[in-house]
Write a protein that holds these residues in place. Structure first.
Motif, mmCIF file in Angstrom:
data_model
loop_
_atom_site.group_PDB
_atom_site.id
_atom_site.type_symbol
_atom_site.label_atom_id
_atom_site.label_comp_id
_atom_site.label_asym_id
_atom_site.label_seq_id
_atom_site.Cartn_x
_atom_site.Cartn_y
_atom_site.Cartn_z
ATOM 1 N N ALA B 228 -7.402 -4.193 -15.375
ATOM 2 C CA ALA B 228 -6.278 -3.528 -15.173
ATOM 3 C C ALA B 228 -6.436 -2.307 -14.463
ATOM 4 O O ALA B 228 -5.805 -1.955 -13.592
ATOM 5 N N THR B 275 -6.938 4.755 -19.299
ATOM 6 C CA THR B 275 -5.582 4.021 -18.656
ATOM 7 C C THR B 275 -5.415 4.895 -17.393
ATOM 8 O O THR B 275 -5.998 5.810 -16.845
ATOM 9 N N PRO B 276 -4.366 4.090 -16.687
ATOM 10 C CA PRO B 276 -3.994 4.707 -15.234
ATOM 11 C C PRO B 276 -3.724 5.984 -15.414
ATOM 12 O O PRO B 276 -3.834 6.775 -14.348
ATOM 13 N N ASP B 277 -3.023 6.589 -16.514
ATOM 14 C CA ASP B 277 -2.957 7.959 -16.821
ATOM 15 C C ASP B 277 -4.034 8.979 -16.527
ATOM 16 O O ASP B 277 -4.034 9.976 -15.914
ATOM 17 N N GLN B 280 -4.684 8.947 -12.840
ATOM 18 C CA GLN B 280 -3.947 9.720 -12.233
ATOM 19 C C GLN B 280 -4.315 11.194 -12.374
ATOM 20 O O GLN B 280 -4.106 12.156 -11.407
ATOM 21 N N ALA B 309 -0.057 9.192 -4.137
ATOM 22 C CA ALA B 309 -0.528 8.302 -5.189
ATOM 23 C C ALA B 309 0.753 7.752 -5.828
ATOM 24 O O ALA B 309 0.733 6.499 -6.181
ATOM 25 N N SER B 310 1.770 8.644 -5.867
ATOM 26 C CA SER B 310 3.002 7.934 -6.575
ATOM 27 C C SER B 310 3.611 6.777 -5.718
ATOM 28 O O SER B 310 4.440 6.047 -6.406
ATOM 29 N N GLY B 311 3.188 6.647 -4.630
ATOM 30 C CA GLY B 311 3.692 5.241 -4.023
ATOM 31 C C GLY B 311 2.835 4.179 -4.250
ATOM 32 O O GLY B 311 3.443 2.954 -3.639
ATOM 33 N N ILE B 312 1.532 4.293 -4.885
ATOM 34 C CA ILE B 312 0.764 3.082 -5.043
ATOM 35 C C ILE B 312 1.119 2.631 -6.500
ATOM 36 O O ILE B 312 1.036 3.176 -7.389
ATOM 37 N N PRO B 313 1.623 1.191 -6.573
ATOM 38 C CA PRO B 313 1.949 0.669 -7.517
ATOM 39 C C PRO B 313 0.827 0.482 -8.844
ATOM 40 O O PRO B 313 -0.342 0.239 -8.637
ATOM 41 N N VAL B 314 1.193 0.857 -10.048
ATOM 42 C CA VAL B 314 0.333 0.944 -11.042
ATOM 43 C C VAL B 314 0.225 -0.252 -11.747
ATOM 44 O O VAL B 314 -0.751 -1.195 -12.172
ATOM 45 N N LEU B 315 1.540 -0.506 -12.088
ATOM 46 C CA LEU B 315 1.764 -1.959 -13.052
ATOM 47 C C LEU B 315 2.394 -2.896 -12.126
ATOM 48 O O LEU B 315 3.278 -3.104 -11.576
ATOM 49 N N SER B 316 1.336 -3.867 -11.922
ATOM 50 C CA SER B 316 1.811 -5.025 -11.213
ATOM 51 C C SER B 316 0.986 -6.088 -11.205
ATOM 52 O O SER B 316 -0.235 -5.876 -11.411
#
Lengths: 673, 316
Positions: B228, B275-277, B280, B309-316
């Motif tokens: 993920a 994690t994605p955090d 980021q 980066a806030s426009g790139i989906p994290v959860l999908s």
């Protein structure tokens, strides 16, 4: 991007591809020098690019354009119709590359490509033409999207990608259901049959002039002349005489339609449906027995005459019937044309008698022509009444003559040379000789040109008549019995009439051993199957798409909706649009279900549920979403936190339990509800 | 290397928190920068700090050197500096009648290259070679640098007269680029009221010796990056290449750097998975100097990268 910015190499390449794809199907119908000039222009530009030069001298370009215009005028002669205009447009599209540099010019060319894509349909309306048109539009769309793309970094030709073509192809395919809907429901506009399209190359089939060898030349063409759909039983081969036109004028060598018969003015020679005419030629035929009803789908001939079985009646308005009992269209048949005909196999045509002028015309043989034949006929006449000459001719042909495609070359006195010397020929030789002898015997006689036989499609139950079915025979007139058909070919080669041309010549032609010739195809079962399948596809296209006129639409819609009213059409339109949309959604949903794993699907559900409570930005991570969800005091706070922890384990630590996550999600969903 | 024979000691997360805390004593309110710098070290990368003078660049470097007990050198780069000033040179020894190699300041464990853009490209590339190869060639002899070896370079982005800014290919050698920024009002007050940071510096204890640092590096590299997370990283990389805002996209090396740093950050957070955090958190420092905005032609500032980066989906 301003209209003045330069086109990148890739954009130029895309436009070249679009222009070529769009123009090649058009160039097929045009004289060879048009694509030659166009491709010459492209090659010139390629040379210039290779040498790193810019566009050529303006004067030189003007000269090329002038040469093109002069060429078109010289070739076609004014007034210029659609074909020369297409020639100019398509060649100019290619020549434009010589000076194309800016975005605005590229846009103009793309617009031209869309237009030329439509022009393709003027030349060919069969299913192949339609598919080519779709491909052209997809390629043009791809070039168009590339034009609107930022062209930085596109100067390297290696960056060329086909992706946009696939995307646009998909777009075209996706738009097909909607196109179908509009096609079925939108009002049908009158077709543009009336646009006079004169396409030299498209002219095929029999002509109004028959000299020895003219039917023979069609003998090897496997092209389809027309297709017939019978309502009832298909008549046996020996009854399938498709009359096309009647040749009454004989100049000693060739037969032709007399100039006065080409006069299509009302009532003179032709009775037009739906118009008052001085004389109704229908009255001169006495129809007997049971009629045969059928539909004919005639391929473009670019000539006005229509084919039908003898004693044909046609109800469609605007079409006409000649005194010689032929069907004609007011304009040349430029696109596939459908017409319904009723024919009576038993009939009496002009049994009461011929007008003096008609009688004279059908007896005329140039004086001094074929002295040996005249002698022979005279000897027959000395032995009995004129009627028995028919029998004599039959016996003569039956005894010593050969029916062949390899006809000897005959000199000026064709009939004599054929009868007493060569004794071998194709149908036109036999028909011509028989007609001349009958005329000499004082029996009014005329030559009929058309088709004989036809191939019955094994599975689809319709008849395909090919160009090689072209045939010529004779009709003679007897008092009280009217015009009777006499096919001298049946005397020489009865199998030709009973079995059909293709089987009769199968052995002769198989000697060429060319697998792509018609006979070659027929001899290979698989190729023959493919050929027949393709033909039935084309036939379906003809009857369902090209034959879908306002009448067919009315019939179809009233069958579907019960009655055709604006309300019902609106409802049907809305319902179909809705079902299109639903189908699209369903397909998408199914694809997602199949493509996404269970985990991704669960995540999707989670996000859906979460975004109902808080706003979820795309860049939000799981922990941030959980934080948002847990920030407001709600009874579900603990559940959200638990789910967040479990999801984190599942997604990132690789130790979570999917079932547990699903359970928590289900609980939350229940709580929300 | 005899050290590799014995197993490296396990380092507890408390030790690392202690490091951040210790350094935080001398750098008020710069927790984030300290953590980034530390994770850069854990990811075995070099750090570029871009900021105005006086914001604590040097303090950060020397504090890090102290708590890790690394051998620390500082070189002030100037325009007349020669590569030999950095790498060292061979000296004729009259006594032995032989040439003796006099090692330059690069032979240390933590090098602070101050104002790297003031020196000539020749000197810069000598340093960059050392950074990349972790060895120095002088007079045709290659000499290994010590392990671990870090470079913290600083550059002043504003007074550009007489500087040689690093080309993009060389910027790529730095794993991260950070900037410290002004302190918050409260922290500013504490700095003003507090004692001299230089004295506090002397009180710093080496809590993470070199051996332990090497162990941390090894542990950080083993942090799990799940599918993920890798998918998310790929989406980010893909977006830099396709969305047209940047002159060119991120290279595979840049992508690897992002994953390395995210691992180190996760390790600092006390987790054994990314994690994605984490991604980021390190995204802007890792991507910032590797991307050039098409519109401004300038390298992406950290805030811009974060916004993007806030426009790139994290959860999908």
């Amino acid at each position: 991007m301003s209209a003045n910015s330069e086109l990148s190499r890739i954009q130029q390449l895309w436009i070249v591809i679009a222009v070529l794809v769009v123009c090649i199907p058009i160039w097929y119908w045009l004289p060879l020098w048009v694509p030659a000039i166009a491709c010459g222009g492209l090659a010139w530009r390629a040379c210039l690019l290779w040498q790193g030069k810019s566009s050529p001298n303006r004067l030189l370009m003007a000269l090329v354009a002038l040469a093109l215009a002069m060429g078109v005028i010289w070739h076609y002669r004014p007034p210029l119709g659609v074909e020369p205009m297409s020639a100019i447009l398509s060649a100019c599209a290619a020549l434009k590359f010589l000076e194309m540099r800016r975005l605005a010019e590229g846009r103009m060319l793309i617009l031209l490509c869309y237009f030329l894509g439509g022009v393709q349909l003027i030349f060919s309306q069969d299913i192949g033409g339609f598919v080519l048109c779709l491909v052209s539009i997809a390629v043009t769309l791809a070039a168009h999207t590339n034009l609107n793309r930022d062209n930085e970094g596109q100067y390297d030709i290696h960056q060329f990608r086909m992706e946009s073509l696939w995307q646009m192809g998909r777009l075209v395919v996706i738009s097909l259901p909607l196109t179908l809907l509009i096609f079925v429901l939108a009002p049908r506009l009158p077709s543009f049959t009336l646009v006079p399209v004169e396409v030299e190359k498209a002219r095929s089939g029999i002509s109004d002039f028959m000299d020895p060898g003219s039917v023979t030349s069609l003998g090897l063409s496997g092209e389809v002349a027309f297709r017939v759909d019978f309502e009832g039983e298909v008549p046996p081969p020996q009854d399938r005489y498709w009359r096309g036109l009647v040749l009454t004028q004989f100049d000693g060598n060739a037969w032709s339609v007399p100039p006065e018969a080409r006069n299509t003015r009302d009532g003179e020679r032709i009775t037009w449906n739906g118009r008052n005419s001085r004389e109704d030629w229908r009255d001169q035929i006495e129809l007997l027995g049971d009629p045969i009803r059928y539909q004919i789908y005639l391929e473009p001939t670019h000539r006005p005459w229509l084919f039908a079985l003898p004693a044909a009646r046609i109800d469609e308005p605007g079409l006409g019937l000649t005194r010689d009992n032929n069907l004609v269209s007011p304009v040349p048949v430029a696109k596939t044309f459908r017409y319904g005909v009723t024919s009576w196999p038993e009939y009496l045509h002009q049994p009461e008698g011929l007008s003096p002028e008609q009688r004279l015309q059908n007896l005329r043989v140039p004086p001094g022509n074929s002295p040996m034949s005249r002698e022979l006929v005279n000897s027959w006449l000395a032995q009995g009444p004129p009627e028995q000459v028919v029998m004599r001719i039959f016996q003569l042909f039956n005894s010593e003559f050969t029916y062949t495609l390899d006809t000897p070359t005959y000199g000026d006195s064709v009939v004599d040379e054929f009868l007493f010397d060569g004794k071998a020929g194709f149908c036109e030789h036999f028909a011509s000789a028989a007609a001349v002898m009958l005329r000499m015997a004082g029996i009014p006689t005329r030559v009929v040109a058309g088709y004989q036989g036809g191939e019955l499609h094994p599975s689809q139950d319709y008849l395909i008549v090919h160009q090689f079915n072209a045939h010529a025979w004779v009709e003679f007139w007897l008092p009280e019995r009217g015009w009777r058909r006499f096919d001298p070919t049946a005397a020489v080669a009865p199998e030709r009439i009973e079995m059909g041309f293709e089987d009769f010549f199968a052995d002769q032609e198989a000697n060429n051993q060319n697998p792509f010739s018609f006979a070659g195809m027929r001899n290979m079962p698989l190729m023959n199957w493919v050929r027949l399948q393709f033909d039935s596809l084309n036939y379906a296209w003809l009857s369902w798409v090209l034959g879908y006129d306002s009448q067919a639409q009315f019939d179809f819609l009233s069958g579907l909706l019960g009655e055709v009213s604006p309300l019902r059409i609106t409802v049907a339109l809305a319902a179909s649009l809705l079902s299109c949309w639903a189908l699209f959604r369903l397909v998408n949903w199914l694809r997602n279900r199949l493509r996404l794993g269970a985990q991704q699907q669960m995540m999707r559900d989670y996000l859906k549920l979460a975004s109902r409570r808080v706003s979820v930005e795309p860049g939000d991570t799981l922990s941030r979403v959980t934080q948002k969800l847990a920030s407001n005091e709600s009874p579900a706070r603990q559940s959200w936190l638990a789910l967040g922890r479990e999801l984190e384990k599942l997604l990132y630590a690789g130790s979570g339990d999917l079932a547990e996550c699903r359970r928590l999600l289900r609980n939350l969903r229940r709580q929300q509800a | 290397m005899d050290s590799s024979a014995e197993p490296l000691p396990q380092v507890s997360i408390e030790t690392l928190t202690d490091v951040v805390e210790q350094v935080g004593k001398v750098l008020y309110g710069k927790q984030q920068s300290v953590k980034l710098a530390l994770s850069c070290m854990l990811a075995r990368g070099h750090l570029l700090i871009e900021d105005l003078p006086g914001l604590g660049k040097t303090t950060l470097a020397s504090a890090l050197a102290r708590v890790t007990g690394l051998e620390y050198r500082r070189v002030q780069f100037t325009s007349d500096m020669l590569p030999a000033d950095l790498t060292g040179f061979s000296l004729y020894d009259k006594g032995s009648g032989d040439f003796r190699f006099q090692p330059g300041p690069v032979f240390c464990q933590l090098l602070l290259a101050d104002e790297i853009n003031r020196s000539s490209p020749k000197t810069q590339s000598a340093l960059l070679e050392a950074m990349e190869e972790r060895q120095v060639s002088v007079d045709g002899v290659s000499r290994q640098l010590e392990q671990p070896f870090f470079v913290i370079a600083t550059q002043n982005p504003f007074s550009l007269a007489g500087t040689f800014s690093l080309p993009e290919s060389q910027l790529d050698r730095f794993l991260m680029r950070i900037s410290m920024g002004y302190p918050e009002a409260g922290d500013e007050r504490a700095i003003l009221a507090g004692e001299d940071p230089r004295q506090q510096m002397d009180q710093l204890q080496p809590v993470l010796p070199a051996q332990q640092l090497l162990a941390c590096q090894q542990q950080a590299a083993q942090v799990k990056a799940s599918d993920a997370v890798l998918n998310y990283v790929q989406r980010l990389i893909e977006a830099t290449r396709t969305d047209g805002q940047f002159v060119h996209g991120i290279s595979p090396r840049g992508g690897m750097a992002l994953v390395q740093c995210a691992r180190a950050w996760a390790f600092l957070e006390g987790r054994d998975y990314v994690t994605p955090d984490d991604v980021q958190a390190v995204l802007a420092p890792v991507f910032g100097h590797r991307l050039v905005f098409r519109q401004s032609g300038a390298q992406a500032s950290l805030d811009l990268v974060r916004d993007w980066a806030s426009g790139i989906p994290v959860l999908s």
